[in-house]
Scaffold this motif. Structure first.
Motif, short mmCIF file in Angstrom:
data_model
loop_
_atom_site.label_atom_id
_atom_site.label_comp_id
_atom_site.label_asym_id
_atom_site.label_seq_id
_atom_site.Cartn_x
_atom_site.Cartn_y
_atom_site.Cartn_z
N ALA A 519 0.84 -1.21 0.00
CA ALA A 519 0.00 0.00 0.00
C ALA A 519 0.87 1.26 0.00
O ALA A 519 0.59 2.22 -0.71
CB ALA A 519 -0.92 -0.02 1.22
N LYS A 520 1.97 1.25 0.78
CA LYS A 520 2.87 2.42 0.83
C LYS A 520 3.52 2.65 -0.52
O LYS A 520 3.60 3.78 -1.00
CB LYS A 520 3.96 2.18 1.90
N GLN A 521 4.01 1.57 -1.13
CA GLN A 521 4.66 1.69 -2.45
C GLN A 521 3.71 2.27 -3.49
O GLN A 521 4.06 3.15 -4.26
CB GLN A 521 5.13 0.31 -2.92
N LEU A 522 2.49 1.75 -3.49
CA LEU A 522 1.51 2.22 -4.48
C LEU A 522 1.15 3.68 -4.23
O LEU A 522 1.05 4.46 -5.17
CB LEU A 522 0.24 1.35 -4.42
N SER A 523 0.96 4.03 -2.97
CA SER A 523 0.61 5.41 -2.62
C SER A 523 1.67 6.38 -3.12
O SER A 523 1.37 7.43 -3.69
CB SER A 523 0.42 5.53 -1.12
N ALA A 557 -1.99 5.32 1.79
CA ALA A 557 -1.87 3.88 2.04
C ALA A 557 -3.05 3.36 2.85
O ALA A 557 -3.54 2.25 2.63
CB ALA A 557 -0.56 3.59 2.77
N SER A 558 -3.55 4.18 3.78
CA SER A 558 -4.68 3.74 4.63
C SER A 558 -5.94 3.53 3.80
O SER A 558 -6.74 2.66 4.09
CB SER A 558 -4.95 4.79 5.72
N LYS A 559 -6.10 4.35 2.75
CA LYS A 559 -7.28 4.21 1.89
C LYS A 559 -7.16 2.93 1.05
O LYS A 559 -8.15 2.22 0.84
CB LYS A 559 -7.40 5.44 0.99
N ILE A 560 -5.96 2.63 0.56
CA ILE A 560 -5.74 1.40 -0.22
C ILE A 560 -6.00 0.18 0.66
O ILE A 560 -6.52 -0.84 0.21
CB ILE A 560 -4.31 1.37 -0.82
N ALA A 561 -5.65 0.29 1.95
CA ALA A 561 -5.85 -0.82 2.88
C ALA A 561 -7.33 -1.03 3.21
O ALA A 561 -7.70 -2.10 3.71
CB ALA A 561 -5.07 -0.57 4.17
N GLY A 562 -8.16 -0.04 2.90
CA GLY A 562 -9.58 -0.16 3.25
C GLY A 562 -10.51 -0.24 2.05
O GLY A 562 -11.70 0.05 2.17
N LEU A 563 -9.98 -0.61 0.88
CA LEU A 563 -10.81 -0.70 -0.32
C LEU A 563 -11.82 -1.84 -0.21
O LEU A 563 -11.53 -2.89 0.36
CB LEU A 563 -9.94 -0.93 -1.57
#
Length: 639
Positions: A519-523, A557-563
């Motif tokens: 998630a961090k990498q993508l963000s 990253a937090s938003k990607i983790a909550g999709l």
């Protein structure tokens, strides 16, 4: 200018305006209720001399005009007033005060015609009008002190993190197009994920249940089959993807359909087909693939003596069988059986082939010098690993030749499905890796048909040179799609360096819910956008609000983790002939669930190709063992 003197002057003007409003109202009361004041002896000659002539002025001619002028001046004074803003003031309270005040202020005129004494009428009128005036003044004061904060309405910062996305459908003969919906400043809009250049590689990520297969991979398969692609599908949970491909192919045709399945035998194919192995480097690649596929921990230890020795040993076996009598025994089952031959006979046989002398020299030297412990250390790991593949069904499938592996040959394009089983993935995955390796060599050539390679649960196979394929196969019209659950899974199975290369080399990324490093990498890859920030400072006398524009992560990253399932973020690549300015997306892919359900209901099962008895499979198994015995006897006999 914001100076103390100017503020004091403004406050004096406001106070003066309000004083004029009150004065007009008081004069209006005196003139309107003069008989009552006279009866109560509240009049005076001087006051009468000054105020009574004012009744001839236009302002005081009617009750309504006088009250309207007083109210207007009050509103002007309220607009210019400043007070401590308070977020606790509710609009409902303000409206109640103002509406009730206005109602009393204007309805009081009716009281002037009540059939009571003039003193009573005057008292009721003045009291009601004054009370209405005070209520309206209170409500107006509160109105200009309401503190409306955006941060209170959008606690998750959703609106700030929305951005424009590609709403055009951009289609070409290679593209994958996925309809979607996204949010922009609180409004829902329709968009498209346009992978117009799939040859730059596509990475589909997401934890289990994120919707990789249902929302993305199934559409890649159906759209590419419709557009005439030849195809290789690594189906980790057979027959989830194979069934989609088979039924799409029934509709669009033009290609042959093959399945490699070790449990329910369908087609047979020899990944070590001697005609496709041009030189010894092909044998080295095949040996490395099969050994690293069987021993995944070796991937991170490549170059070590006890990793390279077994690979060299297996290379020697493969190349020997390729050269022996035109390669009639050049299959993986024969390689496995040859590895189990006694050292004396084995080395005597291998010495017959000069091209592998360099490879087998260390083993023969160790054997001649009676360094048996070293020899066992070098060879035993290869023998033990290969022995895990000694199964009648594997032997039967790997020794046949129903089709060639050049799947994108324009004269005979194919759709090939490699079936795995999650319960036996390590053994089957190693053999399927060999198929993938050989197909990789054959598809990456010029003047072939456009080809799509789709790998579900990619880390469960070992694909040596995947980065090279993505980097070089673009010009040869080879589209690679890799489905992974997480970056950490890729690191575990391929090692950190290879995992980073795979993550960074792909041009198109479609990712569902992931956490941690992924998630961090993508963000960070998606970058930052301008976002409006609001801050509030409250003290005893004043409340100040400051707004500023700051660059912040478009998709944290937090938003990607909550999709949610079906919700994806990502970025697409374009090409020189079809530019895309809005490459980044965060949307909900729109599947027509009813249509897909109806399609799946009409799917036909993949037909059984051959009806083979266990006895025939066992006979083939024993026949391969007999072939190696004959081969060794012939060579020993010649000696």
């Amino acid at each position: 200018m914001q100076t103390g003197e100017n503020e004091q002057a403004l406050r004096k003007i406001i106070d003066f305006t309000r004083l004029i409003s009150i004065t007009i109202l008081v004069i209006h009361f005196y003139l309107c209720c003069y008989p009552a004041f006279k009866e109560l002896n509240l009049t005076h000659k001087i006051a009468d001399h000054v105020l009574l002539p004012l009744s001839k002025m236009a302002i005081f001619k009617t009750v309504l005009i006088a009250k309207l002028i007083a109210l207007l001046l009050l509103v002007v004074s309220l607009i210019g007033s400043k007070g401590k803003r308070d977020e606790k003031i509710r609009t409902k309270t303000v409206v109640t005060y103002c509406f009730t005040g206005l109602l009393l202020y204007f309805i009081s005129t009716m009281f002037l015609s009540l059939p009571f004494t003039i003193i009573t009428v005057a008292a009721v009128y003045i009291g009601t009008t004054s009370f209405g005036y005070l209520l309206f003044m209170t409500g107006g004061g509160l109105l200009f002190r309401i503190l409306k904060l955006k941060m209170g309405d959008d606690i998750f910062n959703k609106e700030n993190e929305t951005f424009p996305q590609e709403e055009r459908l951009l289609e070409n003969e290679y593209s994958i197009n996925l309809p979607a919906k996204y949010q922009l400043k609180g409004k829902e809009r329709y968009s498209w994920i346009n992978i117009i250049n799939p040859f730059r590689g596509t990475l589909v990520g997401g934890s289990p249940g994120a919707g990789k297969s249902y929302f993305v991979i199934r559409h890649i398969i159906t759209q590419h089959i419709k557009k005439g692609f030849s195809m290789l599908i690594y189906d980790f949970k057979y027959d989830d993807l194979s069934k989609i491909a088979y039924n799409a192919l029934r509709e669009h045709g033009g290609r042959s359909f093959y399945v490699i399945n070790f449990e329910k035998i369908m087609h047979r194919s020899n990944p070590l087909e001697p005609d496709t192995m041009q030189d010894i480097t092909d044998a080295i690649e095949s040996a490395r693939t099969i050994m690293l596929g069987l021993n995944r921990e070796w991937i991170k230890k490549q170059g070590d003596f006890f990793v390279e020795s077994p690979i060299n040993f297996v290379t020697a076996l493969i190349w020997f069988l390729k050269k022996y009598e035109g390669g009639k025994y050049c299959t993986l089952p024969h390689v496995i059986e040859l590895s189990l031959v006694d050292y004396k006979d084995l080395f005597a046989a291998l010495s017959e082939e000069p091209e592998i002398e360099v490879l087998i020299n260390p083993f023969i030297s160790a054997w001649k010098n009676e360094a048996y412990e070293q020899l066992e250390g070098q060879i035993a790991s290869a023998k033990i690993s290969l022995a895990r593949l000694s199964s009648p069904q594997l032997y039967y499938v790997l020794s046949g030749n129903d089709f060639s592996l050049d799947i994108n040959n324009p004269d005979n394009p194919k759709v090939v499905c490699l079936a795995n089983n999650p319960q036996k993935s390590q053994i089957y995955g190693a053999v399927l890796s060999l198929y993938v390796n050989r197909i990789n060599k054959l598809v990456n050539r010029k003047n072939q048909q456009k080809c799509s390679l789709i790998f579900d649960e990619f880390p469960t196979i070992y694909f040596n040179g995947i980065d090279n394929l993505i980097a070089t196969a673009r010009s040869n019209k080879v589209a690679v799609t890799l489905a992974v659950q997480d970056y950490s899974q890729l690191k575990k199975d391929y090692g950190r360096e290879q995992a980073e290369v795979i993550m960074n080399i792909v041009g198109n990324i479609i990712c569902g819910q992931v956490t941690g490093d992924t998630a961090k990498q993508l963000s960070e890859r998606f970058g930052k956008i301008n976002q409006q920030k609001e801050s509030v400072s409250i003290n005893s006398s004043d409340t100040s609000i400051s707004r500023s524009n700051q660059l912040d992560y478009a998709i944290p990253a937090s938003k990607i983790a909550g999709l949610s399932s079906g919700e994806f973020v990502g970025m697409v690549a374009d090409d020189p002939t079809n530019k895309i300015d809005l490459k980044m997306f965060h949307n909900q892919i729109q599947n027509n669930h009813e249509t897909i359900s109806a399609e799946e209901g009409a799917y036909r099962e993949i037909p059984s190709i051959r009806d083979i008895s266990p006895k025939e499979i066992l006979l083939k198994y024993q026949g391969i063992k007999a072939d190696i015995k004959v081969l060794i006897e012939e060579i020993v006999h010649d000696h």
